[in-house]
Design an enzyme around this catalytic site. Structure first.
Site, PDB file in Angstrom:
ATOM      1  N   SER A 251      56.030  44.105  40.449  1.00 24.45           N
ATOM      2  CA  SER A 251      56.607  45.134  39.574  1.00 24.45           C
ATOM      3  C   SER A 251      56.701  46.479  40.305  1.00 24.45           C
ATOM      4  O   SER A 251      57.640  47.250  40.071  1.00 24.45           O
ATOM      5  CB  SER A 251      55.827  45.266  38.265  1.00 24.45           C
ATOM      6  OG  SER A 251      54.562  45.831  38.481  1.00 24.45           O
TER       7      SER A 251
ATOM      8  N   HIS B 219      46.457  51.459  44.767  1.00 26.31           N
ATOM      9  CA  HIS B 219      45.253  50.806  44.245  1.00 26.31           C
ATOM     10  C   HIS B 219      45.092  51.203  42.775  1.00 26.31           C
ATOM     11  O   HIS B 219      45.257  52.376  42.434  1.00 26.31           O
ATOM     12  CB  HIS B 219      44.035  51.245  45.069  1.00 26.31           C
ATOM     13  CG  HIS B 219      42.781  50.600  44.607  1.00 26.31           C
ATOM     14  ND1 HIS B 219      42.470  49.286  44.903  1.00 26.31           N
ATOM     15  CD2 HIS B 219      41.763  51.056  43.831  1.00 26.31           C
ATOM     16  CE1 HIS B 219      41.314  48.965  44.340  1.00 26.31           C
ATOM     17  NE2 HIS B 219      40.867  50.031  43.684  1.00 26.31           N
TER      18      HIS B 219
HETATM   19  C1  GRF Z   1      49.024  46.696  41.156  1.00 25.12           C
HETATM   20  O1  GRF Z   1      48.142  46.885  40.095  1.00 25.12           O
HETATM   21  C2  GRF Z   1      48.571  47.473  42.353  1.00 25.12           C
HETATM   22  O2  GRF Z   1      47.898  48.636  42.018  1.00 25.12           O
HETATM   23  C3  GRF Z   1      47.653  46.522  43.045  1.00 25.12           C
HETATM   24  O3  GRF Z   1      48.217  45.253  42.840  1.00 25.12           O
HETATM   25  C4  GRF Z   1      48.984  45.267  41.651  1.00 25.12           C
HETATM   26  C5  GRF Z   1      50.352  44.755  42.005  1.00 25.12           C
HETATM   27  O4  GRF Z   1      51.162  44.598  40.882  1.00 25.12           O
HETATM   28  N1  GRF Z   1      47.507  46.863  44.429  1.00 25.12           N
HETATM   29  P1  GRF Z   1      52.684  44.226  41.048  1.00 25.12           P
HETATM   30  O5  GRF Z   1      52.747  42.922  41.849  1.00 25.12           O
HETATM   31  O6  GRF Z   1      53.360  45.349  41.766  1.00 25.12           O
HETATM   32  O7  GRF Z   1      53.202  44.030  39.658  1.00 25.12           O
END
Ligand code: GRF
Length: 219
Positions: free
Chosen positions: A14, A110
């Site tokens: 996402s 993060h």
């Molecule tokens: C996010 O919560 C990011 O902070 C962490 O991994 C997750 C990835 O989510 N590093 P997406 O795949 O971008 O939806």
């Protein structure tokens, strides 16, 4: 311009989608030239294909150790002439050799207000501590996990009856605002790493910029 962007993913993507949209809308004056996943089933690969972006699956399971996997990823990134490596839900710990090679040109997001809650299960841990604010942090990547110089944080309120899923969704909405912002700054040549600190427009960020959901995004 530092406009050739590669995004490394392992899952839903996402954040990748937010970056694809921001490039497409001209908010980020650069181009995602490749999406690399370590898993075949990462939905982010589908998002990239729909956007016409080249994809590579480099399976960690096909490599004998971390160094061999990282070397394969680096070979691809360098062959592409990548300016910026964006980690977006990439669930592999990178070797210090790989991280050193991309020092100052690799960023991560993060899901916590670092230095709080490094590591996994950040939303559950924030809820069980009863904190009132939580969020996400964009930071330059250094060999120590979730420890690099921070650039920008998206904050959210935490409500007493939140479930981890509700909190995660609220944080995600902020991730999708602040990650394109940080990438835009980098591509514009405004964001850099200078030793221990990130710098924005040449000024060291002794603490990251903090942006609440109701705040407009800075220039
Ligand atoms: C996010 O919560 C990011 O902070 C962490 O991994 C997750 C990835 O989510 N590093 P997406 O795949 O971008 O939806």
């Amino acid at each position: 311009m530092n406009g050739r962007i590669a995004v490394l993913i392992s899952g839903s993507g996402s954040n990748l989608q937010a970056l694809l949209d921001a490039c497409n809308d001209g908010v980020i004056p650069g181009r995602i030239i490749r999406v690399i996943s370590n898993r075949d089933d990462a939905f982010g690969l589908e998002r990239a294909r729909r956007a016409g972006v080249s994809t590579s699956t480099i399976r960690h399971t096909d490599h004998s150790d971390r160094a061999a996997f990282d070397a394969a990823v680096a070979e691809r990134l360098d062959a592409d002439g990548t300016d910026l490596v964006v980690l977006a839900g990439f669930m592999r710990i990178l070797t210090s050799g790989f991280v050193s090679h991309y020092t100052g040109r690799m960023i991560n997001i993060h899901p916590s207000l670092l230095p709080d809650y490094r590591g996994l299960n950040t939303h559950e841990r924030a809820l069980s501590d009863g904190v009132q604010r939580h969020g996400c942090t964009v930071h330059f990547v250094v060999p120590e996990l979730d420890a690099g110089p921070a650039v920008v944080q998206g904050t959210v309120p935490v409500y007493p009856d939140d479930t981890p899923q509700q909190l995660q969704q609220r944080v995600h909405a902020q991730e999708h605002r602040v990650y394109p912002l940080a990438v835009r700054w980098f591509v514009q040549g405004r964001l850099a790493l200078d030793g221990e600190h990130a710098t924005l427009d040449g000024v060291p960020l002794h603490s990251p910029l903090r942006i609440a959901p109701e705040d407009p995004l800075p220039e």
